[in-house]
Design a protein around this motif. Sequence first.
Motif, PDB file in Angstrom:
ATOM      1  N   GLU A  76       1.114  -1.190  -0.060  1.00 22.06           N
ATOM      2  CA  GLU A  76       0.180   0.179  -0.165  1.00 22.06           C
ATOM      3  C   GLU A  76       0.758   1.276  -0.061  1.00 22.06           C
ATOM      4  OE1 GLU A  76      -2.813  -0.575   3.167  1.00 22.06           O
ATOM      5  OE2 GLU A  76      -4.114  -1.949   1.930  1.00 22.06           O
ATOM      6  N   ALA A  77       2.026   1.200   0.708  1.00 20.74           N
ATOM      7  CA  ALA A  77       2.971   2.376   0.681  1.00 20.74           C
ATOM      8  C   ALA A  77       3.553   2.540  -0.615  1.00 20.74           C
ATOM      9  CB  ALA A  77       3.882   2.106   1.576  1.00 20.74           C
ATOM     10  N   VAL A  78       3.922   1.420  -1.359  1.00 18.00           N
ATOM     11  CA  VAL A  78       4.462   1.566  -2.680  1.00 18.00           C
ATOM     12  C   VAL A  78       3.432   2.230  -3.750  1.00 18.00           C
ATOM     13  CG1 VAL A  78       5.096   0.267  -4.994  1.00 18.00           C
ATOM     14  CG2 VAL A  78       6.156  -0.314  -2.545  1.00 18.00           C
ATOM     15  N   LEU A  79       2.241   2.102  -3.671  1.00 17.85           N
ATOM     16  CA  LEU A  79       1.073   2.468  -4.341  1.00 17.85           C
ATOM     17  C   LEU A  79       0.837   3.816  -4.267  1.00 17.85           C
ATOM     18  CD1 LEU A  79      -1.422  -0.722  -4.285  1.00 17.85           C
ATOM     19  CD2 LEU A  79       0.208   0.174  -6.308  1.00 17.85           C
ATOM     20  N   ALA A  80       0.956   4.052  -2.753  1.00 20.68           N
ATOM     21  CA  ALA A  80       0.577   5.495  -2.481  1.00 20.68           C
ATOM     22  C   ALA A  80       1.679   6.307  -3.035  1.00 20.68           C
ATOM     23  CB  ALA A  80       0.416   5.618  -0.757  1.00 20.68           C
ATOM     24  N   ALA A  81       3.067   5.902  -2.947  1.00 14.18           N
ATOM     25  CA  ALA A  81       4.184   6.695  -3.374  1.00 14.18           C
ATOM     26  C   ALA A  81       4.260   7.002  -5.017  1.00 14.18           C
ATOM     27  CB  ALA A  81       5.493   6.093  -2.972  1.00 14.18           C
ATOM     28  N   GLY A  82       3.201   6.186  -5.481  1.00 14.65           N
ATOM     29  CA  GLY A  82       3.134   6.470  -7.137  1.00 14.65           C
ATOM     30  C   GLY A  82       3.878   5.390  -7.669  1.00 14.65           C
ATOM     31  N   GLY A  83       4.410   4.394  -6.911  1.00 14.01           N
ATOM     32  CA  GLY A  83       5.355   3.262  -7.587  1.00 14.01           C
ATOM     33  C   GLY A  83       4.362   2.124  -8.285  1.00 14.01           C
ATOM     34  N   ARG A  84       5.000   1.346  -8.727  1.00 12.18           N
ATOM     35  CA  ARG A  84       4.245   0.018  -9.358  1.00 12.18           C
ATOM     36  C   ARG A  84       4.735  -1.128  -8.456  1.00 12.18           C
ATOM     37  NH1 ARG A  84       5.851  -2.196 -14.210  1.00 12.18           N
ATOM     38  NH2 ARG A  84       8.149  -1.598 -13.754  1.00 12.18           N
ATOM     39  N   LEU A  85       3.381  -1.885  -8.287  1.00 13.63           N
ATOM     40  CA  LEU A  85       3.394  -3.057  -7.466  1.00 13.63           C
ATOM     41  C   LEU A  85       3.453  -4.364  -8.323  1.00 13.63           C
ATOM     42  CD1 LEU A  85       3.197  -4.338  -4.517  1.00 13.63           C
ATOM     43  CD2 LEU A  85       0.490  -4.230  -5.132  1.00 13.63           C
ATOM     44  N   VAL A  86       4.650  -5.160  -8.033  1.00 14.64           N
ATOM     45  CA  VAL A  86       4.687  -6.731  -8.587  1.00 14.64           C
ATOM     46  C   VAL A  86       4.230  -7.494  -7.297  1.00 14.64           C
ATOM     47  CG1 VAL A  86       5.999  -8.337  -9.531  1.00 14.64           C
ATOM     48  CG2 VAL A  86       6.079  -5.856 -10.388  1.00 14.64           C
ATOM     49  N   VAL A  87       3.312  -8.399  -7.412  1.00 12.64           N
ATOM     50  CA  VAL A  87       2.729  -9.479  -6.401  1.00 12.64           C
ATOM     51  C   VAL A  87       3.298 -10.672  -6.903  1.00 12.64           C
ATOM     52  CG1 VAL A  87       0.720 -10.550  -5.583  1.00 12.64           C
ATOM     53  CG2 VAL A  87       0.634  -8.105  -5.930  1.00 12.64           C
ATOM     54  N   VAL A  88       3.968 -11.460  -5.814  1.00  9.96           N
ATOM     55  CA  VAL A  88       4.594 -12.686  -6.098  1.00  9.96           C
ATOM     56  C   VAL A  88       3.764 -13.601  -4.901  1.00  9.96           C
ATOM     57  CG1 VAL A  88       6.596 -14.178  -5.813  1.00  9.96           C
ATOM     58  CG2 VAL A  88       6.668 -11.887  -6.535  1.00  9.96           C
ATOM     59  N   LEU A  89       2.954 -14.741  -5.925  1.00  7.92           N
ATOM     60  CA  LEU A  89       2.206 -15.570  -5.131  1.00  7.92           C
ATOM     61  C   LEU A  89       2.836 -16.926  -4.861  1.00  7.92           C
ATOM     62  CD1 LEU A  89      -1.307 -14.648  -6.230  1.00  7.92           C
ATOM     63  CD2 LEU A  89      -0.116 -13.796  -4.382  1.00  7.92           C
ATOM     64  N   PRO A  90       2.921 -17.554  -3.576  1.00  2.40           N
ATOM     65  CA  PRO A  90       3.788 -18.700  -3.658  1.00  2.40           C
ATOM     66  C   PRO A  90       3.186 -20.025  -4.248  1.00  2.40           C
ATOM     67  CG  PRO A  90       3.634 -17.440  -1.367  1.00  2.40           C
ATOM     68  CD  PRO A  90       2.811 -16.922  -2.347  1.00  2.40           C
ATOM     69  N   SER A  91       1.906 -19.798  -4.495  1.00  2.00           N
ATOM     70  CA  SER A  91       1.214 -21.159  -4.912  1.00  2.00           C
ATOM     71  C   SER A  91      -0.157 -20.737  -5.638  1.00  2.00           C
ATOM     72  CB  SER A  91       1.031 -22.212  -3.952  1.00  2.00           C
ATOM     73  OG  SER A  91       0.098 -21.383  -2.839  1.00  2.00           O
ATOM     74  N   HIS A  92      -0.614 -21.572  -6.554  1.00  3.23           N
ATOM     75  CA  HIS A  92      -1.758 -21.423  -7.019  1.00  3.23           C
ATOM     76  C   HIS A  92      -2.906 -21.115  -6.115  1.00  3.23           C
ATOM     77  CE1 HIS A  92      -0.352 -21.649 -11.340  1.00  3.23           C
ATOM     78  NE2 HIS A  92       0.577 -22.477 -10.812  1.00  3.23           N
ATOM     79  N   ASP A  93      -2.852 -22.159  -4.967  1.00  5.00           N
ATOM     80  CA  ASP A  93      -4.216 -21.975  -4.108  1.00  5.00           C
ATOM     81  C   ASP A  93      -3.723 -20.956  -2.798  1.00  5.00           C
ATOM     82  OD1 ASP A  93      -2.244 -23.368  -2.574  1.00  5.00           O
ATOM     83  OD2 ASP A  93      -3.351 -24.769  -1.907  1.00  5.00           O
ATOM     84  N   TYR A  94      -2.815 -20.244  -3.049  1.00  7.51           N
ATOM     85  CA  TYR A  94      -2.497 -19.156  -2.056  1.00  7.51           C
ATOM     86  C   TYR A  94      -3.714 -18.403  -1.305  1.00  7.51           C
ATOM     87  CZ  TYR A  94       0.012 -15.816   0.885  1.00  7.51           C
ATOM     88  OH  TYR A  94       0.622 -15.122   1.970  1.00  7.51           O
ATOM     89  N   ARG A  95      -4.548 -18.003  -2.234  1.00  7.54           N
ATOM     90  CA  ARG A  95      -5.497 -17.140  -1.563  1.00  7.54           C
ATOM     91  C   ARG A  95      -6.394 -17.925  -0.849  1.00  7.54           C
ATOM     92  NH1 ARG A  95     -10.774 -15.556  -2.892  1.00  7.54           N
ATOM     93  NH2 ARG A  95     -11.304 -13.507  -2.426  1.00  7.54           N
ATOM     94  N   GLU A  96      -6.989 -18.939  -1.357  1.00  9.94           N
ATOM     95  CA  GLU A  96      -7.877 -20.100  -0.855  1.00  9.94           C
ATOM     96  C   GLU A  96      -7.420 -20.697   0.444  1.00  9.94           C
ATOM     97  OE1 GLU A  96      -7.077 -20.120  -4.233  1.00  9.94           O
ATOM     98  OE2 GLU A  96      -8.719 -19.108  -4.920  1.00  9.94           O
ATOM     99  N   ALA A  97      -6.202 -21.107   0.273  1.00  9.25           N
ATOM    100  CA  ALA A  97      -5.660 -21.828   1.568  1.00  9.25           C
ATOM    101  C   ALA A  97      -4.961 -20.908   2.399  1.00  9.25           C
ATOM    102  CB  ALA A  97      -4.555 -22.864   0.866  1.00  9.25           C
ATOM    103  N   LYS A  98      -4.508 -19.883   2.320  1.00  7.75           N
ATOM    104  CA  LYS A  98      -3.579 -19.110   3.231  1.00  7.75           C
ATOM    105  C   LYS A  98      -4.426 -17.765   3.572  1.00  7.75           C
ATOM    106  CE  LYS A  98      -0.750 -22.505   4.034  1.00  7.75           C
ATOM    107  NZ  LYS A  98      -0.938 -23.020   5.544  1.00  7.75           N
ATOM    108  N   VAL A  99      -5.137 -16.979   2.871  1.00  7.91           N
ATOM    109  CA  VAL A  99      -5.562 -15.752   3.182  1.00  7.91           C
ATOM    110  C   VAL A  99      -6.624 -15.828   3.923  1.00  7.91           C
ATOM    111  CG1 VAL A  99      -6.360 -13.631   1.989  1.00  7.91           C
ATOM    112  CG2 VAL A  99      -4.579 -14.954   0.894  1.00  7.91           C
ATOM    113  N   LYS A 100      -6.434 -15.380   5.201  1.00 10.07           N
ATOM    114  CA  LYS A 100      -7.490 -15.290   6.286  1.00 10.07           C
ATOM    115  C   LYS A 100      -8.816 -14.252   5.831  1.00 10.07           C
ATOM    116  CE  LYS A 100      -5.429 -17.739   9.393  1.00 10.07           C
ATOM    117  NZ  LYS A 100      -4.702 -18.689   8.684  1.00 10.07           N
TER     118      LYS A 100
END
Length: 162
Positions: free
Chosen positions: A52-76
Amino acid sequence: MTTIAVTGHMDITDDSVPLVRGELDRVLAAYEPEGLVGLSCIAKGSDSVFAEAVLAAGGRLVVVLPSHDYREAKVKPEHVATFDRLVEAADEVLVMPHETASRQAYEAANRTLLERADRLVAVWNGQPPSGKGGGTADVVDEARGAGVPVDVVWPDGASRQA
């Protein structure tokens, strides 16, 4: 162009979030917005605050997800809205070639962060590695070993959940 990766504690307290964010804003202010790229796994806590700080600073964000099921398995559930918003805001989303979230998947994500980074920001209380591998202290050690400069962010008053 400067690419900055993040590693940090997931369990920073709610009271610590604005302290950490203020320090991250100061660190990122040293870079030209058009040349700033932030790399993050956007986990709860430090990773998302940094993104969020990168985006607020006007930078570009690159997201690195550890696995295909990361959102479903690990994101609360309490982090899903932030996670989804950051994925949507990202210029690029890299998904590691792991079907399920595991230590190997996290290590692959951390390697990718360090391979692509010019610098690492570590939201870290300075404690040694836990011995489980893949934690903040481990990533800091790997970065230093690879010659990646590390900026440690742990403002006065910051703490982790008990």
